[in-house]
Design a protein around this motif. Structure first.
Motif, PDB file in Angstrom:
ATOM      1  N   SER A  80       0.907  -1.390   0.068  1.00 10.65           N
ATOM      2  CA  SER A  80       0.103  -0.021   0.049  1.00 10.65           C
ATOM      3  C   SER A  80       0.784   1.221   0.025  1.00 10.65           C
ATOM      4  O   SER A  80       0.484   2.332  -0.010  1.00 10.65           O
ATOM      5  N   HIS A  81       1.958   1.344  -0.138  1.00 15.56           N
ATOM      6  CA  HIS A  81       2.935   2.575   0.142  1.00 15.56           C
ATOM      7  C   HIS A  81       4.090   2.169  -1.054  1.00 15.56           C
ATOM      8  O   HIS A  81       5.048   1.444  -0.524  1.00 15.56           O
ATOM      9  N   THR A  82       4.348   2.737  -2.322  1.00 15.97           N
ATOM     10  CA  THR A  82       5.683   2.572  -2.967  1.00 15.97           C
ATOM     11  C   THR A  82       5.675   4.063  -3.570  1.00 15.97           C
ATOM     12  O   THR A  82       4.910   4.811  -3.872  1.00 15.97           O
ATOM     13  N   SER A  89      19.325   6.210  -9.534  1.00 14.10           N
ATOM     14  CA  SER A  89      19.248   5.484  -8.407  1.00 14.10           C
ATOM     15  C   SER A  89      20.178   6.295  -7.256  1.00 14.10           C
ATOM     16  O   SER A  89      20.708   7.373  -7.883  1.00 14.10           O
ATOM     17  N   ARG A  90      20.191   5.849  -6.181  1.00 15.80           N
ATOM     18  CA  ARG A  90      20.901   6.680  -5.042  1.00 15.80           C
ATOM     19  C   ARG A  90      22.040   6.265  -4.324  1.00 15.80           C
ATOM     20  O   ARG A  90      22.171   6.387  -3.157  1.00 15.80           O
ATOM     21  N   GLU A  91      22.777   5.128  -4.877  1.00 15.21           N
ATOM     22  CA  GLU A  91      23.732   4.344  -4.137  1.00 15.21           C
ATOM     23  C   GLU A  91      24.859   5.153  -3.387  1.00 15.21           C
ATOM     24  O   GLU A  91      25.418   5.019  -2.494  1.00 15.21           O
ATOM     25  N   GLY A 112      18.741  13.479  -1.596  1.00 19.62           N
ATOM     26  CA  GLY A 112      17.443  13.083  -1.176  1.00 19.62           C
ATOM     27  C   GLY A 112      16.494  12.949  -2.206  1.00 19.62           C
ATOM     28  O   GLY A 112      16.813  12.973  -3.538  1.00 19.62           O
ATOM     29  N   ILE A 113      15.254  13.375  -1.921  1.00 24.99           N
ATOM     30  CA  ILE A 113      14.331  13.677  -2.746  1.00 24.99           C
ATOM     31  C   ILE A 113      14.451  14.395  -3.711  1.00 24.99           C
ATOM     32  O   ILE A 113      14.050  14.046  -4.974  1.00 24.99           O
ATOM     33  N   LEU A 114      15.079  15.708  -3.607  1.00 24.95           N
ATOM     34  CA  LEU A 114      15.640  16.647  -4.626  1.00 24.95           C
ATOM     35  C   LEU A 114      16.411  15.968  -5.521  1.00 24.95           C
ATOM     36  O   LEU A 114      16.324  16.380  -6.983  1.00 24.95           O
ATOM     37  N   GLY A 152       5.623  12.715  -6.559  1.00 23.87           N
ATOM     38  CA  GLY A 152       6.248  13.277  -5.579  1.00 23.87           C
ATOM     39  C   GLY A 152       7.903  13.264  -5.921  1.00 23.87           C
ATOM     40  O   GLY A 152       8.551  13.737  -5.242  1.00 23.87           O
ATOM     41  N   TYR A 153       8.175  12.941  -7.105  1.00 26.52           N
ATOM     42  CA  TYR A 153       9.559  13.418  -7.682  1.00 26.52           C
ATOM     43  C   TYR A 153       9.619  14.127  -8.869  1.00 26.52           C
ATOM     44  O   TYR A 153      10.697  14.525  -9.484  1.00 26.52           O
ATOM     45  N   GLY A 154       8.383  14.522  -9.124  1.00 28.46           N
ATOM     46  CA  GLY A 154       8.044  15.512  -9.993  1.00 28.46           C
ATOM     47  C   GLY A 154       8.385  16.885  -9.512  1.00 28.46           C
ATOM     48  O   GLY A 154       9.351  17.752  -9.957  1.00 28.46           O
ATOM     49  N   VAL A 250      -0.963  10.073   4.688  1.00 23.26           N
ATOM     50  CA  VAL A 250       0.277  11.026   5.216  1.00 23.26           C
ATOM     51  C   VAL A 250       1.469  10.280   5.429  1.00 23.26           C
ATOM     52  O   VAL A 250       1.286   9.072   5.987  1.00 23.26           O
ATOM     53  N   HIS A 251       2.578  10.648   5.076  1.00 20.74           N
ATOM     54  CA  HIS A 251       3.857  10.319   5.463  1.00 20.74           C
ATOM     55  C   HIS A 251       3.989  10.865   7.122  1.00 20.74           C
ATOM     56  O   HIS A 251       4.291  12.087   6.937  1.00 20.74           O
ATOM     57  N   ALA A 252       3.823   9.968   8.045  1.00 20.31           N
ATOM     58  CA  ALA A 252       3.671  10.538   9.512  1.00 20.31           C
ATOM     59  C   ALA A 252       4.761  10.103  10.369  1.00 20.31           C
ATOM     60  O   ALA A 252       5.214   8.935  10.154  1.00 20.31           O
ATOM     61  N   GLY A 298      11.267  -1.599   5.460  1.00 12.56           N
ATOM     62  CA  GLY A 298      12.234  -1.462   4.612  1.00 12.56           C
ATOM     63  C   GLY A 298      12.968   0.094   5.074  1.00 12.56           C
ATOM     64  O   GLY A 298      14.472   0.033   5.027  1.00 12.56           O
ATOM     65  N   ALA A 299      12.225   0.887   5.143  1.00 11.08           N
ATOM     66  CA  ALA A 299      12.762   2.483   5.281  1.00 11.08           C
ATOM     67  C   ALA A 299      13.459   2.447   6.613  1.00 11.08           C
ATOM     68  O   ALA A 299      14.595   2.898   6.535  1.00 11.08           O
ATOM     69  N   ALA A 300      12.660   2.192   7.770  1.00  9.63           N
ATOM     70  CA  ALA A 300      13.591   1.988   8.944  1.00  9.63           C
ATOM     71  C   ALA A 300      14.737   1.174   9.028  1.00  9.63           C
ATOM     72  O   ALA A 300      15.724   1.779   9.737  1.00  9.63           O
ATOM     73  N   PRO A 328      14.027   4.963  -4.121  1.00  3.35           N
ATOM     74  CA  PRO A 328      15.515   4.922  -4.518  1.00  3.35           C
ATOM     75  C   PRO A 328      16.240   5.415  -3.349  1.00  3.35           C
ATOM     76  O   PRO A 328      17.451   5.173  -3.227  1.00  3.35           O
ATOM     77  N   GLY A 329      15.550   6.200  -2.387  1.00  2.00           N
ATOM     78  CA  GLY A 329      16.324   6.782  -1.122  1.00  2.00           C
ATOM     79  C   GLY A 329      16.359   6.298   0.142  1.00  2.00           C
ATOM     80  O   GLY A 329      17.367   6.171   0.661  1.00  2.00           O
ATOM     81  N   SER A 330      14.910   5.574   0.550  1.00  2.00           N
ATOM     82  CA  SER A 330      15.041   5.001   1.872  1.00  2.00           C
ATOM     83  C   SER A 330      14.486   3.711   2.036  1.00  2.00           C
ATOM     84  O   SER A 330      14.692   3.202   3.083  1.00  2.00           O
TER      85      SER A 330
HETATM   86  O1  NIG Z   1       8.610   7.247   2.321  1.00  2.00           O
HETATM   87  N1  NIG Z   1       9.791   9.888   3.594  1.00  2.00           N
HETATM   88  C1  NIG Z   1       9.698  10.469   2.683  1.00  2.00           C
HETATM   89  N2  NIG Z   1       9.484   9.881   1.380  1.00  2.00           N
HETATM   90  C2  NIG Z   1      10.178   8.654   1.098  1.00  2.00           C
HETATM   91  C3  NIG Z   1      11.534   8.565   0.673  1.00  2.00           C
HETATM   92  C4  NIG Z   1      11.583   9.330  -0.550  1.00  2.00           C
HETATM   93  C5  NIG Z   1      13.387   9.378  -0.963  1.00  2.00           C
HETATM   94  O2  NIG Z   1      14.054   9.516   0.027  1.00  2.00           O
HETATM   95  O3  NIG Z   1      13.304   9.363  -2.229  1.00  2.00           O
HETATM   96  C6  NIG Z   1       9.739   7.566   2.179  1.00  2.00           C
HETATM   97  O4  NIG Z   1      10.874   7.269   2.908  1.00  2.00           O
END
Ligand code: NIG
Ligand code: FE
Length: 415
Positions: A80-82, A89-91, A112-114, A152-154, A250-252, A298-300, A328-330
């Motif tokens: 439900s969240h991708t 990529s962001r290696e 990061g996102i930018l 969200g990357y636009g 929300v990303h909370a 995965g992100a944590a 690609p970031g988290s």
């Molecule tokens: O769910 N937290 C904000 N957005 C993404 C990470 C996006 C990124 O780093 O590209 C997330 O972790």
């Protein structure tokens, strides 16, 4: 097309009376049938039961029979969240973090996102479709049958619309069930850092009407976090999104306790995701809501964040969903089998709780629990068959392995 799967060692997550989600203590149990059969007709589940009660299907012609002796059958995972539409990529940032920089420091330097935003703005729609299709194929092979994908990357009108049009195209090209989320409020772009209000106005007054007109998004999400969007901005943005027919998410509380859960509950969000810094106040607020708390292990794991209080959430009588946050970031993985392992190993969830979180509860978090997330007559036939394994607990136990052997999505064998 008719498929009969017979001699199934364990048919997992069956439902006679379908439910929209599983909450609190109920998450500890999962309904299973040992030595079972499952019938699929066209794109739907047509029947299931015990082999000993099998009476045959006399009028079925062109029946494909699959023998699942010693194998487990499960409903496909719902993710439900991708953020799987991305470029590059962001290696490099991964290595920077190994060398001591934090995720926040990397963002402050324009990464990061930018970083992903720059890359995405320069990519063509065709390139984005092609790379996202590969990722969809990859996650399908790992048992995922339904997936939410965010923009969200636009971070500008043109590129946000490009991302959402790519997602719309993916809906027609991929067998997976796909839901689209507008995440224009993912970060304040560089050129608006000193004029954030202008960017918020752009989201509300320019992007949303176009998105609504082209019916490009089912949901609208905001990254509520220090240096990103405040609680008040989150509520405001989601209020406008609702008027345009988008359901809030929300990303909370990912990097700090910043009001994202409270904003989500106030806006009537279908889910609030991440939750690393959730406290008692947020848990209380969720109790009086229809909002699905969702963890993204995965992100944590990838960012080395503190773990969200999954046990506390379940023990408070709340439901809990799990998703991959593939981005690609988290979290550069969309492997829901690995998410199950992390739920069990790191969050002390039982395999039953983890499977409920990754199937019916994550289906709820994408508005799909009527049609996905369990084995029930009339639901979409999204199921996978494992290799030979002793039982379903073996899936989270075997972390890092892919035990998925056959995947059926909407009644078609895709692998
Ligand atoms: O769910 N937290 C904000 N957005 C993404 C990470 C996006 C990124 O780093 O590209 C997330 O972790
Ligand atoms: Fe995310």
């Amino acid at each position: 097309m008719k498929i009969l799967i017979k001699n199934i060692k364990q048919l997992v997550q069956t439902e006679d009376i379908p439910k929209e989600k599983v909450i609190g203590k109920d998450m500890k149990s999962i309904s299973c049938i040992a030595n079972a059969w499952l019938a699929i007709e066209d794109d739907k589940i047509a029947g299931f039961g015990k082999m000993e009660d099998w009476e045959g299907i006399s009028d079925w012609t062109n029946l494909t029979i699959i023998d699942a002796t010693n194998k487990i059958v499960m409903p496909c995972f719902c993710d439900s969240h991708t953020h799987i539409v991305y470029a590059g990529s962001r290696e490099g940032e991964f290595v920077d973090r190994i060398n001591g920089l934090t995720y926040e420091q990397i963002f402050e330097r324009g990464g990061g996102i930018l970083n992903s935003s720059k890359k995405l703005q320069n990519a063509s729609e065709e390139e984005l479709v092609e790379s996202a299709l590969k990722r969809l194929h990859e996650i399908a092979m790992q048992g995922t049958g339904a997936v939410e994908i965010k923009s969200g990357y636009g971070l500008c009108v043109e590129a946000e619309l490009k991302m959402l049009r790519v997602i719309k195209k993916l809906k027609t090209l991929s067998p997976l069930t796909i839901k689209a989320t507008f995440l224009g409020a993912h970060a304040i772009p560089k050129e608006f850092q000193e004029a954030r209000r202008k960017y918020i106005d752009l989201l509300i007054n320019e992007m949303m009407p176009k998105i609504a007109e082209e019916k490009l998004a089912d949901f609208c999400d905001v990254f509520c976090e220090q240096n990103y969007f405040t609680k008040e901005e989150t509520i405001e943005i989601l209020g406008h999104a609702k008027k345009h027919g988008m359901i809030p998410k929300v990303h909370a509380e990912q990097l700090s306790n910043y009001g994202g859960v409270l904003a989500g509950v106030e806006a009537g969000a279908i889910s609030v995701d991440h939750l690393e810094y959730v406290g008692d106040k947020e848990i209380e607020a969720l109790k009086n809501s229809k909002t699905m708390p969702t963890i993204l292990p995965g992100a944590a794991f990838f960012l080395g964040l503190p773990l969200p209080p999954a046990r506390k959430i379940i023990e408070a009588g709340l439901p809990l969903a799990v998703a991959s946050d593939y981005n690609p970031g988290s979290s550069p993985s969309g492997n829901m089998n690995l998410m199950l392992s992390l739920c069990c190993i790191q969050y002390k969830m039982t395999p039953e709780e983890a499977i409920n979180a990754a199937t019916i509860n994550s289906a709820y978090a994408m508005g799909l629990s009527k049609t996905h997330g369990s084995i029930a007559i009339g639901k979409q036939a999204n199921i996978f068959i494992t290799k030979e394994i002793p039982n379903y607990s073996f899936i989270p136990y075997s972390f890092g392995s892919n035990l998925v052997e056959t995947v059926i999505i909407a009644g078609k064998v895709i692998a």
